[in-house]
Scaffold this motif. Structure first.
Motif, short mmCIF file in Angstrom:
data_model
loop_
_atom_site.label_atom_id
_atom_site.label_comp_id
_atom_site.label_asym_id
_atom_site.label_seq_id
_atom_site.Cartn_x
_atom_site.Cartn_y
_atom_site.Cartn_z
N GLY A 132 0.84 -1.19 0.00
CA GLY A 132 0.00 0.00 0.00
C GLY A 132 0.87 1.23 0.00
O GLY A 132 2.06 1.17 0.30
N PRO A 133 0.31 2.37 -0.33
CA PRO A 133 1.09 3.61 -0.38
C PRO A 133 1.39 4.18 0.99
O PRO A 133 0.70 3.90 1.97
CB PRO A 133 0.16 4.55 -1.16
CG PRO A 133 -1.21 4.06 -0.84
CD PRO A 133 -1.09 2.57 -0.72
N VAL A 134 2.43 4.96 1.07
CA VAL A 134 2.82 5.61 2.31
C VAL A 134 1.75 6.61 2.73
O VAL A 134 1.25 7.37 1.90
CB VAL A 134 4.17 6.32 2.15
CG1 VAL A 134 4.51 7.12 3.40
CG2 VAL A 134 5.27 5.30 1.86
N HIS A 182 11.18 14.80 14.07
CA HIS A 182 11.04 13.35 14.19
C HIS A 182 12.33 12.62 13.85
O HIS A 182 12.63 11.56 14.42
CB HIS A 182 9.91 12.86 13.29
CG HIS A 182 8.53 13.09 13.85
ND1 HIS A 182 7.94 12.24 14.75
CD2 HIS A 182 7.64 14.08 13.64
CE1 HIS A 182 6.73 12.69 15.07
NE2 HIS A 182 6.53 13.82 14.41
N LEU A 183 13.10 13.16 12.93
CA LEU A 183 14.31 12.47 12.48
C LEU A 183 15.50 12.69 13.40
O LEU A 183 16.39 11.83 13.48
CB LEU A 183 14.67 12.92 11.06
CG LEU A 183 13.70 12.54 9.94
CD1 LEU A 183 14.18 13.11 8.61
CD2 LEU A 183 13.54 11.04 9.84
N PRO A 227 3.65 14.07 0.37
CA PRO A 227 3.68 14.21 1.83
C PRO A 227 2.41 14.85 2.34
O PRO A 227 1.88 15.80 1.75
CB PRO A 227 4.89 15.14 2.06
CG PRO A 227 5.74 14.95 0.86
CD PRO A 227 4.79 14.69 -0.28
N PRO A 228 1.86 14.30 3.44
CA PRO A 228 0.65 14.88 4.00
C PRO A 228 0.92 16.26 4.56
O PRO A 228 2.02 16.60 4.93
CB PRO A 228 0.26 13.89 5.11
CG PRO A 228 1.53 13.20 5.44
CD PRO A 228 2.35 13.16 4.18
N THR A 229 -0.13 17.06 4.62
CA THR A 229 -0.03 18.41 5.14
C THR A 229 -0.31 18.40 6.63
O THR A 229 -1.24 17.75 7.08
CB THR A 229 -1.06 19.32 4.44
OG1 THR A 229 -0.80 19.27 3.04
CG2 THR A 229 -0.93 20.74 4.94
N PRO A 230 0.48 19.10 7.44
CA PRO A 230 0.20 19.13 8.88
C PRO A 230 -1.20 19.63 9.16
O PRO A 230 -1.75 20.43 8.40
CB PRO A 230 1.26 20.11 9.42
CG PRO A 230 2.35 20.07 8.40
CD PRO A 230 1.67 19.85 7.09
N GLU A 231 -1.75 19.16 10.28
CA GLU A 231 -3.11 19.52 10.64
C GLU A 231 -3.22 21.02 10.88
O GLU A 231 -2.32 21.65 11.41
CB GLU A 231 -3.51 18.78 11.91
CG GLU A 231 -3.42 17.28 11.76
CD GLU A 231 -3.31 16.60 13.11
OE1 GLU A 231 -3.58 17.27 14.13
OE2 GLU A 231 -2.96 15.42 13.14
N PRO A 232 -4.32 21.62 10.52
CA PRO A 232 -4.51 23.05 10.80
C PRO A 232 -4.66 23.27 12.29
O PRO A 232 -4.96 22.36 13.05
CB PRO A 232 -5.80 23.39 10.05
CG PRO A 232 -6.53 22.09 9.97
CD PRO A 232 -5.48 21.03 9.84
N ILE A 284 8.69 6.64 7.65
CA ILE A 284 7.62 7.09 6.77
C ILE A 284 7.99 8.42 6.14
O ILE A 284 7.71 8.68 4.97
CB ILE A 284 6.28 7.20 7.54
CG1 ILE A 284 5.96 5.87 8.23
CG2 ILE A 284 5.14 7.59 6.60
CD1 ILE A 284 5.88 4.69 7.30
N TYR A 285 8.63 9.30 6.91
CA TYR A 285 9.12 10.55 6.33
C TYR A 285 10.12 10.29 5.21
O TYR A 285 10.23 11.07 4.26
CB TYR A 285 9.78 11.42 7.42
CG TYR A 285 8.81 12.24 8.22
CD1 TYR A 285 8.26 13.40 7.70
CD2 TYR A 285 8.43 11.85 9.50
CE1 TYR A 285 7.37 14.17 8.44
CE2 TYR A 285 7.54 12.61 10.25
CZ TYR A 285 7.02 13.77 9.71
OH TYR A 285 6.12 14.54 10.44
N HIS A 286 10.83 9.18 5.29
CA HIS A 286 11.79 8.80 4.25
C HIS A 286 11.11 8.14 3.05
O HIS A 286 11.76 7.82 2.06
CB HIS A 286 12.85 7.85 4.80
CG HIS A 286 13.90 8.53 5.63
ND1 HIS A 286 14.65 9.60 5.19
CD2 HIS A 286 14.33 8.27 6.91
CE1 HIS A 286 15.50 9.97 6.13
NE2 HIS A 286 15.31 9.20 7.19
N GLY A 287 9.78 7.91 3.15
CA GLY A 287 9.06 7.28 2.06
C GLY A 287 9.10 5.77 2.07
O GLY A 287 8.72 5.13 1.08
#
Length: 334
Positions: A163-165, A217-218, A310-315, A176-179
């Motif tokens: 499945g996709p990241v 996170h990294l 990459p997902p966008t951070p929550e508002p 996950i940040y690394h894909g």
């Protein structure tokens, strides 16, 4: 076409509970008067392949999985103009609302219980070879007794199928940040972040942009749990801190976390015993695959289909809604 036009037979919409980019959730009554949360995709979702696949994936997996700490699905149709998903209704809404609006509503033992329940849900999913991919307070629901259930399975998939990241930046594992592909270890990382937040009232990693969160996170390490949550037994604190280790191989398993949390509650943890919930309230039965996409098995679980960028951070939320500082999304540590 409106949501009212697409209400499945046997249900009556009462009021809107919430909405996202791809769907709305309504409080509805079934044909025998039972309350359910009825999830209906936006009309635009039906015409977008990725969004429609994600909704269909959520329907199939929600109806497939049966565990006391996974939100119960009663009926649904995965694809087509009559797509819907009927779910157990939680009057208190998601855990995120409790933390934002009434953070003191959960006592210390109640917080440990929530985390033990979530670790139990992940133990079940991982034993089946599945990953959730989006463990966060917005996807956790509490019943009136304070027991937690993990929901919103649109990003979930069986590892063997791939499945996709996917994920939410505040809770995403470094890999996950690394894909890299999601795994049971990345789910445990997300639960570790949620645990730190729930037990201390602070998010361990903060940033005002996706890039800042990624760097945090990294490369960074939060203040030890023993300092921000001194009530927590040392053994449980150390294990939770291992859960958000930078390397996936250094993290404990979900069942190890479950056992540690139960010990922290003064209970003797046994092997995970999965018991069926009581029979679901009678609801109009609509076969999952009635409007299945051509060439797709009606009941076969499929990998999630979500955007790969990459997902966008929550508002930060509605400024008119009071939010205690300690729960504000992008607040920096002083």
């Amino acid at each position: 076409m409106t949501h009212l036009d697409r209400t499945p037979p046997g249900y009556r919409l009462l009021r809107l509970l919430g909405q996202g980019k791809t769907s709305q959730v309504h409080l509805a009554l079934g044909d025998r008067g039972q309350e359910v949360a009825l999830k209906l995709p936006h009309p635009a979702t039906l015409g977008e392949q990725e969004a429609a696949e994600r909704f269909g994936n959520e329907v199939r997996l929600t109806l497939k999985f049966r565990h006391p700490h996974i939100v119960r699905g009663y009926a649904g149709t995965a694809f087509g103009p009559q797509a819907y998903l009927a779910l157990r209704y939680y009057p208190g809404g998601p855990l995120s609302e409790t933390l934002l609006l009434a953070p003191q509503a959960l006592g210390w033992e109640a917080r440990l219980r929530v985390l033990a329940d979530l670790a139990s849900a992940l133990t079940y999913l991982h034993a089946l070879g599945a990953v959730h991919q989006d463990v966060k307070p917005q996807n956790v629901y509490l019943d009136p007794a304070g027991r937690a259930a993990l929901g919103d399975l649109g990003s979930s998939y069986f590892v063997a199928q791939g499945g996709p990241v996917s994920g939410s930046p505040f809770y995403m594992a470094p890999e996950i940040y690394h894909g890299e592909a999601s795994s049971s270890a990345s789910d445990v990382y997300s639960l570790g972040i949620l645990s730190y937040e729930l037990l201390s009232g602070l998010r361990p990693f903060l940033g005002q942009s996706y890039e800042e969160l990624m760097v945090a996170h990294l490369t960074r390490f939060p203040q030890p749990l023993s300092q921000v949550a001194p009530e927590l037994p040392r053994a449980a604190a150390r294990l939770i801190e291992r859960a958000f280790a930078k390397r996936a191989s250094d993290r404990p398993g979900a069942d190890e976390l479950r056992r540690a949390l139960l010990l922290a509650l003064g209970e003797t943890p046994g092997d995970e015993q999965v018991e069926e919930e009581p029979a679901a309230p009678s609801a109009p039965a609509a076969p999952t695959g009635r409007h299945a996409a051509p060439g797709r098995a009606a009941q076969a679980p499929a990998p999630a289909s979500v955007p790969t960028e990459p997902p966008t951070p929550e508002p930060s939320g509605d400024a008119a809604t009071p939010r205690p500082d300690r729960w504000r999304l992008f607040r920096r540590r002083k």
